[in-house]
Write an enzyme that holds these catalytic residues in place. Structure first.
Site, PDB file in Angstrom:
ATOM      1  NE  ARG A 131       3.332 -43.513 -27.826  1.00  0.00           N
ATOM      2  CZ  ARG A 131       4.403 -43.173 -28.534  1.00  0.00           C
ATOM      3  NH1 ARG A 131       4.900 -41.929 -28.405  1.00  0.00           N
ATOM      4  NH2 ARG A 131       4.973 -44.032 -29.362  1.00  0.00           N
ATOM      5  CD  GLU A 156      -1.349 -38.284 -30.300  1.00  0.00           C
ATOM      6  OE1 GLU A 156      -0.560 -38.757 -31.132  1.00  0.00           O
ATOM      7  OE2 GLU A 156      -0.981 -37.653 -29.292  1.00  0.00           O
ATOM      8  CG  HIS A 199       2.868 -37.736 -31.653  1.00  0.00           C
ATOM      9  ND1 HIS A 199       2.105 -38.769 -31.160  1.00  0.00           N
ATOM     10  CD2 HIS A 199       4.163 -38.129 -31.468  1.00  0.00           C
ATOM     11  CE1 HIS A 199       2.885 -39.745 -30.707  1.00  0.00           C
ATOM     12  NE2 HIS A 199       4.139 -39.368 -30.883  1.00  0.00           N
TER      13      HIS A 199
END
Length: 323
Positions: A232, A261, A293
């Site tokens: 994360r 993000e 991601h």
């Protein structure tokens, strides 16, 4: 009398829809597939459904959870391991149960190893040079994993999968976690920072792990150390990381996740001016790799995520005596 089990699936991508349709038929449940992420505008689509599924891309705030509660939702299964996008405390107060799904740890583990190797060999600059038809060798010689000490922060399913893969490379592996598991060489947080050539993060984001890698921790790391984050974004103080990279106090970073993000990753921003304080700076650095991601994004994870979402909802209904 047993009741029919209905699940409303929000933020459902086309490839997810195909698997949901197949597995819901096999498992005897009815699914309503909604392309849009859950919001106060489409809560009514979950009416009469006790169970819903959401993507990790959707933020579930207290007001949204209140609307879901009023619609009759009692169980929310997020199609992710993490749940930092959900106001857990608010959900608990409203009597809404939150579930997460387990999926193949190999997806993120493989990706983490790939990022290590790319950083060690300066792959970013090599590819950019080759795309410009410059085929000269890189000025910096790469390193081999067997000569490195890798520190794994977090030894849950993904962290363990990373360590298992690293064994094949013959490198020294150090581990840090509050819960010790057999087969790992555990050291203190500070020792891992000071002794590792590569540090890879595999801990959940919580209040006590927010910015666990900050200025003080970056100062402890070796000057040529590489930082890998596939967990994360907010585990790392991004401003502190940018400063450390610009001052050449660490060797490089590979980030599949990034603070802020949201609204950028998973969107085509080709023709947009991005309002992010660090992204463009990081992307210009030759020793930094940024990906959107995507470490979890494999076919195996897709099937695992969908099947475990349905099973979680079935288990919740069983706990109520409805199945």
């Amino acid at each position: 009398m047993k009741k029919e089990i209905d699940i409303t699936v929000y933020g459902c991508e086309p490839d997810e829809a195909a698997v949901f349709n197949k597995l819901s038929y096999e498992l005897g449940v009815t699914v309503s597939l909604i392309k849009e992420a859950v919001s106060e505008n489409n809560v009514k689509l979950a009416a009469r459904c006790r169970c819903i599924s959401v993507s990790h891309k959707a933020e579930l705030s207290e007001p949204l959870l209140f609307e879901l509660k009023n619609a009759g939702v009692k169980y929310i299964c997020t199609r992710s391991i993490g749940f930092n996008h959900i106001d857990i405390q608010a959900a608990g107060k409203m009597g809404i149960t939150i579930g997460t799904v387990a999926y193949s740890p190999g997806s993120v583990a493989d990706y983490s190893i790939m990022l290590m190797l790319m950083l060690m060999r300066g792959t970013k600059s090599v590819i950019h040079m080759a795309e410009r038809q410059n085929y000269c060798l890189n000025n910096l010689r790469g390193k081999e994993l067997r000569d490195m000490t890798v520190g794994v922060m977090g030894t849950g399913r993904i962290g363990q999968a990373v360590m298992e893969r690293l064994k094949g490379f013959g490198c020294t592996v150090l581990a840090y976690d509050r819960n010790h598991r057999p087969g790992a060489d555990y050291v203190s947080f500070c020792e891992l920072l000071q002794s590792s050539d590569i540090i890879t993060l595999h801990v959940p984001l919580a209040e006590d792990t927010f910015h666990m890698i900050g200025r003080e921790q970056l100062e402890m790391m070796k000057k040529e150390a590489l930082l890998i984050n596939t967990a994360r974004g907010a585990l790392v103080d991004t401003q502190a990381l940018v400063d450390a990279l610009e001052d050449e106090r660490i060797g490089g970073a590979a980030l599949d996740v990034l603070e802020g993000e949201e609204g950028i990753f998973y969107y085509d921003c080709t023709h947009k001016t991005l309002d992010h304080p660090y992204l463009s700076v990081l992307q210009r650095m030759p020793n930094v790799i940024v990906t959107p991601h995507t470490a979890y994004h494999t076919e195996r994870v897709l099937v695992d995520t969908v099947s475990n979402t349905i099973l979680n909802c079935l288990n919740f209904e069983r706990s109520l005596g409805n199945v």
